[in-house]
Design a protein around this motif. Sequence first.
Motif, PDB file in Angstrom:
ATOM      1  N   ARG A 139      12.591 113.345-106.598  1.00 56.34           N
ATOM      2  CA  ARG A 139      13.645 114.332-106.383  1.00 56.34           C
ATOM      3  C   ARG A 139      13.115 115.712-106.041  1.00 56.34           C
ATOM      4  NH1 ARG A 139      18.694 113.455-109.297  1.00 56.34           N
ATOM      5  NH2 ARG A 139      18.940 111.241-109.713  1.00 56.34           N
ATOM      6  N   ILE A 140      11.897 116.030-106.493  1.00 55.05           N
ATOM      7  CA  ILE A 140      11.408 117.402-106.308  1.00 55.05           C
ATOM      8  C   ILE A 140      10.179 117.449-105.397  1.00 55.05           C
ATOM      9  CG2 ILE A 140      10.562 119.471-107.493  1.00 55.05           C
ATOM     10  CD1 ILE A 140      13.507 118.712-108.069  1.00 55.05           C
ATOM     11  N   THR A 141       9.114 116.718-105.775  1.00 57.70           N
ATOM     12  CA  THR A 141       7.872 116.826-105.033  1.00 57.70           C
ATOM     13  C   THR A 141       8.038 116.337-103.593  1.00 57.70           C
ATOM     14  OG1 THR A 141       6.798 116.249-107.111  1.00 57.70           O
ATOM     15  CG2 THR A 141       5.397 116.369-105.172  1.00 57.70           C
ATOM     16  N   LEU A 142       8.587 115.141-103.437  1.00 60.70           N
ATOM     17  CA  LEU A 142       8.690 114.544-102.109  1.00 60.70           C
ATOM     18  C   LEU A 142       9.557 115.375-101.150  1.00 60.70           C
ATOM     19  CD1 LEU A 142       7.260 112.125-101.008  1.00 60.70           C
ATOM     20  CD2 LEU A 142       9.282 110.740-101.441  1.00 60.70           C
ATOM     21  N   PRO A 143      10.752 115.803-101.569  1.00 60.43           N
ATOM     22  CA  PRO A 143      11.532 116.653-100.650  1.00 60.43           C
ATOM     23  C   PRO A 143      10.792 117.941-100.282  1.00 60.43           C
ATOM     24  CG  PRO A 143      12.918 115.878-102.431  1.00 60.43           C
ATOM     25  CD  PRO A 143      11.520 115.478-102.784  1.00 60.43           C
ATOM     26  N   GLY A 144       9.970 118.455-101.200  1.00 62.36           N
ATOM     27  CA  GLY A 144       9.238 119.694-100.923  1.00 62.36           C
ATOM     28  C   GLY A 144       8.187 119.528 -99.839  1.00 62.36           C
ATOM     29  N   ILE A 145       7.623 118.316 -99.729  1.00 56.88           N
ATOM     30  CA  ILE A 145       6.548 118.116 -98.752  1.00 56.88           C
ATOM     31  C   ILE A 145       7.013 117.233 -97.600  1.00 56.88           C
ATOM     32  CG2 ILE A 145       4.672 118.454-100.399  1.00 56.88           C
ATOM     33  CD1 ILE A 145       4.422 115.419-100.609  1.00 56.88           C
ATOM     34  N   ARG A 146       8.336 117.026 -97.448  1.00 52.32           N
ATOM     35  CA  ARG A 146       8.773 116.022 -96.478  1.00 52.32           C
ATOM     36  C   ARG A 146       8.409 116.371 -95.039  1.00 52.32           C
ATOM     37  NH1 ARG A 146      13.342 118.805 -98.008  1.00 52.32           N
ATOM     38  NH2 ARG A 146      14.915 119.297 -96.439  1.00 52.32           N
ATOM     39  N   TRP A 147       8.490 117.661 -94.688  1.00 52.82           N
ATOM     40  CA  TRP A 147       8.132 118.022 -93.308  1.00 52.82           C
ATOM     41  C   TRP A 147       6.654 117.774 -93.050  1.00 52.82           C
ATOM     42  CZ3 TRP A 147      11.940 117.686 -90.412  1.00 52.82           C
ATOM     43  CH2 TRP A 147      13.195 118.183 -90.780  1.00 52.82           C
ATOM     44  N   ALA A 148       5.821 118.116 -94.021  1.00 51.82           N
ATOM     45  CA  ALA A 148       4.385 117.886 -93.874  1.00 51.82           C
ATOM     46  C   ALA A 148       4.120 116.395 -93.688  1.00 51.82           C
ATOM     47  CB  ALA A 148       3.641 118.413 -95.096  1.00 51.82           C
ATOM     48  N   ILE A 149       4.831 115.564 -94.439  1.00 53.43           N
ATOM     49  CA  ILE A 149       4.638 114.118 -94.297  1.00 53.43           C
ATOM     50  C   ILE A 149       5.075 113.669 -92.909  1.00 53.43           C
ATOM     51  CG2 ILE A 149       5.357 111.850 -95.137  1.00 53.43           C
ATOM     52  CD1 ILE A 149       5.570 113.011 -97.907  1.00 53.43           C
ATOM     53  N   VAL A 150       6.195 114.201 -92.436  1.00 57.59           N
ATOM     54  CA  VAL A 150       6.659 113.821 -91.106  1.00 57.59           C
ATOM     55  C   VAL A 150       5.628 114.200 -90.041  1.00 57.59           C
ATOM     56  CG1 VAL A 150       8.407 114.257 -89.347  1.00 57.59           C
ATOM     57  CG2 VAL A 150       9.101 113.889 -91.703  1.00 57.59           C
ATOM     58  N   TYR A 151       5.079 115.430 -90.101  1.00 56.40           N
ATOM     59  CA  TYR A 151       4.029 115.786 -89.120  1.00 56.40           C
ATOM     60  C   TYR A 151       2.880 114.822 -89.216  1.00 56.40           C
ATOM     61  CZ  TYR A 151       6.080 120.465 -89.710  1.00 56.40           C
ATOM     62  OH  TYR A 151       6.918 121.516 -89.838  1.00 56.40           O
ATOM     63  N   GLY A 152       2.450 114.574 -90.454  1.00 60.71           N
ATOM     64  CA  GLY A 152       1.307 113.699 -90.676  1.00 60.71           C
ATOM     65  C   GLY A 152       1.561 112.319 -90.093  1.00 60.71           C
ATOM     66  N   VAL A 153       2.757 111.796 -90.310  1.00 58.34           N
ATOM     67  CA  VAL A 153       3.100 110.463 -89.823  1.00 58.34           C
ATOM     68  C   VAL A 153       3.095 110.432 -88.290  1.00 58.34           C
ATOM     69  CG1 VAL A 153       5.014 108.848 -89.589  1.00 58.34           C
ATOM     70  CG2 VAL A 153       4.363 109.684 -91.842  1.00 58.34           C
ATOM     71  N   VAL A 154       3.694 111.441 -87.683  1.00 58.25           N
ATOM     72  CA  VAL A 154       3.755 111.467 -86.223  1.00 58.25           C
ATOM     73  C   VAL A 154       2.356 111.564 -85.624  1.00 58.25           C
ATOM     74  CG1 VAL A 154       4.610 112.735 -84.233  1.00 58.25           C
ATOM     75  CG2 VAL A 154       6.074 112.408 -86.211  1.00 58.25           C
TER      76      VAL A 154
END
Lengths: 321, 287
Positions: B201-216
């Motif tokens: 609920r907290i950590t993942l939403p906070g880093i979601r954009w970073a994860i998306v860049y990383g994934v792309v």
Amino acid sequence: MSIEIQGVGKRFGDFVALENIDLSIPTGQLTALLGPSGGGKSTLLRIIAGLENADEGTVEIEGVNATQLPPQKRNVGFVFQHYAAFKHMTVAKNVAFGLEIRKRPKHEIKAKVAELLELVHLSQFADRLPSQLSGGQRQRMALARALAIEPSVLLLDEPFGALDAKVRKELRDWLRRLHDEVHVTTVFVTHDQEEALEVSDSIVVINEGRIEQIGSPDDLYDRPANEFVLSFLGPVTQLGDRSIRPHDIAVSPIEISSAVEGRITRWTRVGFEVRLEVTPTDPRFEDRVLVSLTRAEASGLGVGEGSLVWLRPMDGALTLV
Amino acid sequence: MIDTIVAPPEPSAPTRQRRARKGPVTYLVRLLVVAYLFLLVAWPVSLVVTHTFENGLDALRTLFEDPDIVHAMRLTVVAAVVATVINTVFGVSVSLLLVRTEFPGKRVLSALLDLPLAISPIVVGLALVLVYGGRGGWFGPTLESWGLQIIFSTPGIILATAFVALPLVIREVVPVLGEVGIEQEQAAQSLGANGWQTFWRITLPGIRWAIVYGVVLTLARSLGEFGAVKVVSGNILGETRTATLAVEESYLNFNQEGAYAIAFLLASVSVACIIVVSILRARAAGH
């Protein structure tokens, strides 16, 4: 007693943050932990919340030994200096967080959130994100979020430290009124003695990892246990061989017995107050004496910069050797 | 009076002008940068596009009619997607480990994670063969006796792809995780959330954009991997030949049109990835 702390100690490497702390915090009161930065007061608060583990000693909350409990099992509300708002959630979602974790029914959560937002005057901001709020509004949101879980104790870590002076004063008054309404046992950390004196029912002065004194604001101000408490709770100056508050000094333009003689070397007017700096004639007293008078008192004396005056403690004034 | 009118209106105005004025040096530097990028990137890539469409859509049509090429492209997509999933899960866990915990050897681990960017992919391929090779590898023979072939098979391709793209998610997530701090997580804990709830609920939403860049980025890198895959795959037509290997094969067999067509497809996916990332970055910055 709501919080019972016994023999708590904490070190960070070689640095002793807290040493053998014994403290009882009574139910329903607003208690301030007051002291200079780095004195250990925030560490103590974090140990109560379970965000930090004590190296030794025990913490009891509402009769339950909480020493080994993780923070989520202690049922404490914690408010951080920098709000710790959940940035990706709306204000209402932030406040609802603790209740959603507890899997309360939806309608109950909704009602409770509405009630709390009303209490902190944020009802019209329910659907905003924290980034769209001012600092003071964010801190009120954080407070509502902490109150939502109906905590046994509410802990605030320098709650107004990041706000500007005017908002800080408003929130301080507001916190006091809120506490009178909600009556939850509240402990807040501050390094601002004015804040502590104005808001709290009792004050715990902490310095260098130890408790210097515990008492009501009046106690601490009028009967400080030691030099440190005296100097931390308000201005202090040296008159002869004694420490005294500058507003407890009587100034006489004519010679009187058992008084310190000196010449006024500085005369500063600050609003309704006049501050004098008097250099004693006796070379044994090296420090200049600070005296504060009201404007009317000062003009009634008929003296000015360069005049010779005689200083002595007012009747019943507090002095420490 | 005339003097006052002629005099400069404000003393600060000339300084402001000087700061804003662009001298010849500025233009020269700009010209150099544009020329460099044009000669090195834009022109060659655009030539791939023009070569692909020299005969209209014929090249692409032939491509999709060849079952081996379609298989190669499908294999590339499968390997890239699986490698990206693995690297995302692994990357987020390692990032949490690096940012939120202290342990001896942390700096060594952090340095080790950059190794895949520094080593030539062909070395990666050879190293994987040494460990997982069916004959003489460390684990290879054992795994093969269990019926699991790694080298010259899809698992090997996925392994090699995951290896070369390993640091991309981590390098995106670690700084953001550090910046977000732990206060929100602590607040969540004090409100009753356990570790798992705090993470979701907290950590993942906070880093979601970073994860998306990383994934792309990982996806783009994985689709284009060539060297390491070439070594471990065996390049078997219709089985372990990936799209990049097919480009090389077509090119060496004087099927330039086919080579350019596959290259065009690969390049367009990468360009699409970059566009997605820049849009997401702009949106995240707007928040």
